[in-house]
Design an enzyme around this catalytic site. Structure first.
Site, PDB file in Angstrom:
ATOM      1  CG  ASP A  11      -3.224  -7.177  -9.128  1.00  0.00           C
ATOM      2  OD1 ASP A  11      -4.077  -6.913  -8.367  1.00  0.00           O
ATOM      3  OD2 ASP A  11      -2.978  -7.682 -10.080  1.00  0.00           O
TER       4      ASP A  11
ATOM      5  CG  ASP B 169      -8.112  -8.369  -6.012  1.00  0.00           C
ATOM      6  OD1 ASP B 169      -6.781  -7.997  -6.069  1.00  0.00           O
ATOM      7  OD2 ASP B 169      -8.510  -8.856  -7.026  1.00  0.00           O
TER       8      ASP B 169
END
Length: 491
Positions: A137, A363
């Protein structure tokens, strides 16, 4: 919330266990991988099963993205200092070229078959190493995993379940290198405050605690510690490198969505993130290449630390400025506009102003690309005329508002969309990355709308079939179209 939101955004990844088997030409470590549904993975593994249909999978992706976007907004508003730089890498006398042939590769997989919205990586932590499968992440700066630690201040206040009964769990007592962070330390009180450390400090020797709460009611509670992480490298099977004093989270209570996963690898930009810690050892560069999110599970991606020799073989490699430390832990880019079919859309410049009320982040934890209202509406309006011959459908998917009957649809009917960066670089994703398969015979525009003001997000589906390189010293983001087959693993 930084911990669960990255967990909730994982509705696109695959779970795989990895063991080092080096076979590349640039001194990189590679890993043998097991599919998440293989017995080796499911034994004491994760509990998330595959979605029942493609439509259910897309619904899960959108639901996860919504929760993540709320977390991102909350985190940016939480700290009044998020618009100023926190730290920078100092190159010193180091020559980045020294790191070209020392590389760490960590496997990442598309999880279309699991219903997960991100990518999983293999992770070895502790002494001796204990193996886990974590969500990779770029929007999180904390690496954590399910953990058993006693005596626990968390479990003293709350009833901790027996996590190890049904899943992999890190046993802190079995690792002599596990050292808790004192709650009285500046690291706990100040540095980790942005990572949701708690003020609770009953004694000077008590460990620093964290609590992440999410919009759907999920939460994770635990303690911070320093630990040793083992990474594989080199052309020989047994070459490994130990990284000492890596900050991890030992999560002892996981409720809701986070309950189904081993944990998260924090690849965000902050002083104590795993990405920054490892990048310091390997030339301040990390990269990944994402295959099509609908690829079968035997198609692998790799997360690499160090500059890959294959980069020189990529055609049309472009670079744009990587904005670091302005909205930590996120990686921001300086977008100047969006064009469709070569025509620039009329989108106010303030939408892209990272120093103002807008900006764009890239992201790995968000699946669909999210645009603020001022950009979303012009994009949808520009694509609509090219889809007018297809019947619009009222699909029950929250926030995914434009779906149509795809009978007879061809990608050649849709003009190319391009993100234009302020320094002249252009990112042109394939049509399948923004007109996505939602069900049999159904396609949807793969954008969601978020309120203005706010940050737009280039999600991982938009990034697929591209190689992405994050240069943390040069402060640049490199990207190029790629099939990612140069990193394909044999399974």
């Amino acid at each position: 919330m930084s911990l669960l939101w990255f967990l909730q955004s994982f509705l696109l990844f695959s779970s795989f266990l990895a063991f080092a088997t080096a076979n590349t030409d640039d001194d990189a470590a590679q890993f043998e991988l097991f599919h998440r549904h293989a017995p080796q993975v499911y034994k004491n593994g994760t509990t998330l099963g595959p979605p029942k249909s493609q439509l259910e999978r897309v619904k899960q992706l959108v639901h996860s993205d919504n929760a993540r976007q709320q977390m991102i907004s909350h985190r940016l508003m939480k700290s009044s200092s998020h618009r100023r730089k926190a730290f920078e890498f100092q190159d010193g006398n180091d020559n980045n070229n020294n790191y070209v042939h020392q590389l760490v590769d960590i496997p990442m997989r598309s999880a279309a078959d699991t219903g997960a919205g991100q990518y999983f990586v293999s992770f070895r932590v502790g002494s001796p190493p204990q193996k886990f499968v974590l969500i990779a992440d770029t929007g999180s700066d904390v690496t954590w995993m399910n953990c058993y630690y006693r005596p626990s201040p968390v479990c003293h206040r709350e009833n901790c379940p027996n996590l190890g009964a049904t899943r992999r769990i890190f046993h802190a007592s079995r690792s002599p290198t596990f050292k808790t962070i004192p709650c009285v330390s500046d690291l706990c009180k100040y540095d980790l405050s942005g990572s949701f450390s708690l003020d609770y400090c009953p004694t000077a020797l008590s460990p620093c605690q964290f609590e992440y709460s999410y919009a759907d009611g999920s939460r994770a509670l635990g303690i911070f510690a320093n630990e040793t992480v083992t990474v594989g490298l080199g052309l020989h099977k047994h070459r490994k490198k130990k990284l000492h004093n890596v900050l991890i989270g030992c999560s002892q209570i996981n409720e809701g969505t986070v309950h189904a996963f081993d944990g998260v690898m924090g690849l965000g930009y902050s002083k104590h993130s795993f990405a920054v810690r490892v990048a310091e050892e390997f030339g301040y560069v990390f990269s990944y290449c994402l295959v099509d999110h609908l690829s079968p599970s035997n198609f692998a991606n790799y997360l690499s630390f160090g500059r890959k020799s294959e980069v020189s073989k990529l055609h049309n490699m472009q670079y744009t400025k990587l904005i670091l430390g302005v909205i930590n832990p996120f990686y921001a880019v300086n977008v100047a506009g969006i064009s469709i079919g070569g025509t620039m859309l009329k989108i106010p410049s303030e939408v892209w102003d990272i120093e103002g009320r807008g900006g764009v982040i890239i992201d790995s934890g968000t699946s669909l690309t999210a645009l603020t209202e001022l950009a979303y509406k012009p994009v949808i309006a520009a694509l609509d005329p090219h889809l007018k011959n297809f019947q619009k459908l009222g699909i029950d998917i929250e926030e995914l508002n434009y779906c149509f009957n795809a009978t007879g649809f061809k990608e050649s009917l849709v003009p190319k969309l391009a993100f234009h960066f302020a320094d002249g670089a252009q990112f042109v994703p394939p049509v399948k990355s923004y007109i996505i398969d939602a069900d049999d015979g159904v396609r949807c525009l793969g954008f969601t709308s978020i309120k203005w003001p706010g940050n737009s997000i280039i999600g991982n589906i938009m990034q697929q079939n591209h190689f992405w390189e994050f240069d943390l010293v040069g402060k640049k983001l490199g990207f190029a179209p790629s099939s990612c087959t140069m990193l394909k693993s044999k399974v």
